[in-house]
Design an enzyme around this catalytic site. Structure first.
Site, short mmCIF file in Angstrom:
data_model
loop_
_atom_site.label_atom_id
_atom_site.label_comp_id
_atom_site.label_asym_id
_atom_site.label_seq_id
_atom_site.Cartn_x
_atom_site.Cartn_y
_atom_site.Cartn_z
N GLY A 96 18.36 -26.54 11.19
CA GLY A 96 16.92 -26.60 11.27
C GLY A 96 17.00 -24.85 10.93
N VAL A 143 24.15 -8.80 8.97
CA VAL A 143 25.88 -9.42 8.54
C VAL A 143 26.08 -9.05 7.28
CG1 VAL A 143 27.25 -11.33 7.62
CG2 VAL A 143 25.81 -11.62 9.92
N ARG A 189 21.36 -29.68 5.75
CA ARG A 189 22.31 -30.61 6.19
C ARG A 189 23.15 -30.93 5.70
NH1 ARG A 189 17.20 -31.00 9.42
NH2 ARG A 189 17.40 -29.57 11.21
N ASP A 232 24.15 -26.05 16.87
CA ASP A 232 25.26 -26.32 17.64
C ASP A 232 26.18 -27.66 17.41
OD1 ASP A 232 23.54 -28.36 18.67
OD2 ASP A 232 24.16 -28.85 20.28
N SER A 246 26.28 -27.20 13.38
CA SER A 246 26.21 -26.70 12.35
C SER A 246 27.43 -25.46 13.30
CB SER A 246 25.85 -24.45 12.62
OG SER A 246 24.43 -25.57 11.66
N THR A 288 18.37 -20.92 16.52
CA THR A 288 17.66 -22.61 16.17
C THR A 288 16.55 -22.44 17.10
OG1 THR A 288 17.37 -24.83 16.84
CG2 THR A 288 19.15 -23.77 17.99
N ASP A 323 14.96 -24.07 18.95
CA ASP A 323 14.98 -25.14 20.23
C ASP A 323 15.32 -24.32 21.90
OD1 ASP A 323 13.74 -27.02 18.81
OD2 ASP A 323 14.87 -28.59 19.00
N ASP A 373 18.75 -25.02 21.95
CA ASP A 373 19.51 -26.20 23.35
C ASP A 373 20.96 -25.13 23.14
OD1 ASP A 373 19.14 -26.21 20.39
OD2 ASP A 373 19.20 -28.16 20.18
N ARG A 399 13.81 -31.08 20.38
CA ARG A 399 13.77 -32.16 20.51
C ARG A 399 14.71 -32.99 21.65
NH1 ARG A 399 17.09 -33.90 14.67
NH2 ARG A 399 17.25 -31.73 15.42
N ARG A 426 -8.29 -34.94 23.38
CA ARG A 426 -7.31 -34.74 21.37
C ARG A 426 -6.18 -34.53 22.09
NH1 ARG A 426 -12.37 -36.72 21.28
NH2 ARG A 426 -13.86 -35.82 19.81
P1 ADP Z 1 21.89 -27.74 14.03
O1 ADP Z 1 22.95 -26.61 13.28
O2 ADP Z 1 20.56 -27.26 14.37
O3 ADP Z 1 22.82 -28.54 15.02
P2 ADP Z 1 22.71 -30.12 12.64
O4 ADP Z 1 23.26 -31.07 14.15
O5 ADP Z 1 21.84 -30.84 11.51
O6 ADP Z 1 21.75 -28.55 12.88
O7 ADP Z 1 23.65 -29.39 11.41
C1 ADP Z 1 23.68 -28.71 10.54
C2 ADP Z 1 25.28 -29.37 9.81
O8 ADP Z 1 26.54 -29.16 10.66
C3 ADP Z 1 25.26 -30.75 8.91
O9 ADP Z 1 24.84 -30.89 8.67
C4 ADP Z 1 26.63 -30.97 9.13
O10 ADP Z 1 27.15 -30.75 7.66
C5 ADP Z 1 27.23 -30.05 10.19
N1 ADP Z 1 27.47 -30.84 11.35
C6 ADP Z 1 26.92 -31.24 12.41
N2 ADP Z 1 28.16 -31.73 13.40
C7 ADP Z 1 29.49 -32.13 12.34
C8 ADP Z 1 30.84 -32.29 12.70
N3 ADP Z 1 30.39 -33.21 14.34
N4 ADP Z 1 31.62 -31.50 12.10
C9 ADP Z 1 31.51 -31.09 11.25
N5 ADP Z 1 31.36 -30.64 10.94
C10 ADP Z 1 29.34 -30.78 11.16
O1 F6P Z 2 16.39 -28.12 15.44
C1 F6P Z 2 15.04 -27.59 15.55
C2 F6P Z 2 14.08 -28.66 14.84
O2 F6P Z 2 12.94 -27.88 14.79
C3 F6P Z 2 13.40 -29.21 16.81
O3 F6P Z 2 12.56 -28.87 17.63
C4 F6P Z 2 12.31 -30.73 16.13
O4 F6P Z 2 12.89 -31.74 16.49
C5 F6P Z 2 13.39 -31.59 14.50
O5 F6P Z 2 14.09 -29.49 13.29
C6 F6P Z 2 12.89 -31.68 12.98
O6 F6P Z 2 13.69 -30.87 11.88
P1 F6P Z 2 12.94 -31.47 10.59
O7 F6P Z 2 13.44 -29.65 10.26
O8 F6P Z 2 14.20 -32.33 10.04
O9 F6P Z 2 11.55 -31.73 10.45
#
Ligand code: ADP
Ligand code: F6P
Length: 321
Positions: free
Chosen positions: A13, A25, A74, A105, A107, A127, A129, A131, A173, A245
């Site tokens: 995200g 960077v 993703r 995490d 990523s 991110t 969040d 988190d 989330r 609301r």
């Molecule tokens: P975020 O980095 O925001 O937590 P995601 O969980 O969607 O978002 O992870 C982003 C990308 O990182 C995934 O689409 C994938 O390409 C890679 N990734 C996630 N989990 C793994 C994993 N266990 N091993 C290798 N690559 C991963």
């Molecule tokens: O991880 C960031 C976040 O904005 C969360 O708060 C939310 O649940 C999710 O991404 C939404 O993801 P998407 O871009 O798939 O709607």
């Protein structure tokens, strides 16, 4: 080992401040004589050979902007051995000896996998969040909170005029940090987060207590991970008789110019990531601890437990009356 060429990507995200990190960077790498490739659309860019060399001017005029100039994605394919091998091939083709991965995490798991296969990677927590356990604050969290507060302040005006209760759902989330901090900042009567159990009766009790002291409008902040805001609003109205609301703030929280805090944090983290890669050090994530920029092993960082600020939560409920 001195690294001559690196790549940088944004993944998962998007978050305001990712552009400021990218800029730092690129500028820091070039200042250190390192060539930088921008990898488009997260790990997909490595799989699909979607990369371009960046120069000082490639990152002009982006420090303030939300979103990410590199695009994000993703990439399920990156989790497969075949996808990973394609990514490594692309790195070899361009001579990319290390990567900065700006994301969450998920990523980081990808960054760890690449590091273990000989491409050292350094993660920057991007991110909204908040988190990521190893860091006190993630890039994007501050801006997202400020956006949510600005929106809820506007909702408050109309809730106050109509003497209504308003249920406001914010993003997060699995993590209630946005809801907690925003809840404190808007003076919420109740804050619902995934980390803390609650009952509907407790919420009603709190509203009734406020009513008894003359309170006429109420703000309930709900984290996305709890959800059910429309149903909750309906139940509150049926039980208390107060017109209620619900508003789901949604993706508005992910956009907009980055706050000062996010720009500074992202800039510091971008420079710190390049400092590590320059020395050939990978499999690390950059973090902010007690206002200091530090780094951790990715595996250790992923094992750390997220701590919810229960004290702030209790304080918020005590004064939100
Ligand atoms: P975020 O980095 O925001 O937590 P995601 O969980 O969607 O978002 O992870 C982003 C990308 O990182 C995934 O689409 C994938 O390409 C890679 N990734 C996630 N989990 C793994 C994993 N266990 N091993 C290798 N690559 C991963
Ligand atoms: O991880 C960031 C976040 O904005 C969360 O708060 C939310 O649940 C999710 O991404 C939404 O993801 P998407 O871009 O798939 O709607």
């Amino acid at each position: 080992m001195s690294v001559k060429t690196i790549g940088v990507l944004t993944s998962g995200g998007d978050a305001p401040g990712m552009n400021a990190a990218l800029r730092a960077v690129v500028r820091s790498a070039i200042a250190n004589g390192i060539k930088v490739y921008g990898i488009h659309r997260g790990y997909n860019g490595l799989i699909n050979d979607d990369v371009e060399e960046l120069n000082l001017r490639s990152v002009s005029d982006i420090i303030h902007k939300g979103g990410t100039a590199l695009f994000t994605a993703r990439s399920p394919e990156f989790k497969t051995e075949e996808g990973m091998q394609k990514a490594i091939e692309t790195c070899k083709k361009y001579g990319i000896e290390g990567c900065v991965v700006i994301g969450g995490d998920g990523s980081y798991r990808g960054a760890r996998d690449l590091s273990l296969r000989g491409i050292p990677c350094v993660g920057i927590p991007g991110t909204i969040d908040n988190d990521i356990s190893c860091t006190d604050i993630t890039v994007g969290f501050d801006t997202a909170m400020n956006t949510a507060v600005e929106m809820i302040d506007k909702i408050r005006d109309t809730a106050q005029s109509h003497e209504r209760c308003t249920v406001c759902e914010v993003m997060g989330r699995h993590c209630g940090d946005i809801a907690l901090h925003v809840g404190v900042a808007v003076g919420a009567t109740y804050i619902l987060v995934p980390e803390i159990e609650f009952t509907f009766e407790e919420i009603i009790k709190k509203i009734n207590k406020g009513q008894a002291s003359g309170k006429k409008h109420f703000i309930i902040v709900v984290a996305e991970g709890v959800g059910g805001s429309f149903e909750l609003a309906q139940k509150i109205e049926e039980t208390t008789g107060i017109e209620t609301r619900a508003t789901i703030l949604g993706h508005v929280q992910r956009g907009g110019n980055a706050s000062v805090r996010d720009r500074v944090l992202a800039s510091q983290m971008g420079v710190a990531a390049v400092e590590l890669l320059k020395k050939g050090i990978g499999n690390r994530v950059i973090a902010s601890r007690d206002n200091k920029i530090v780094d951790f092993d990715i595996y250790e960082a992923l094992q750390m437990k997220q701590e919810f600020d229960k004290h702030l939560y209790d304080v918020a409920l005590e004064i939100g009356i």
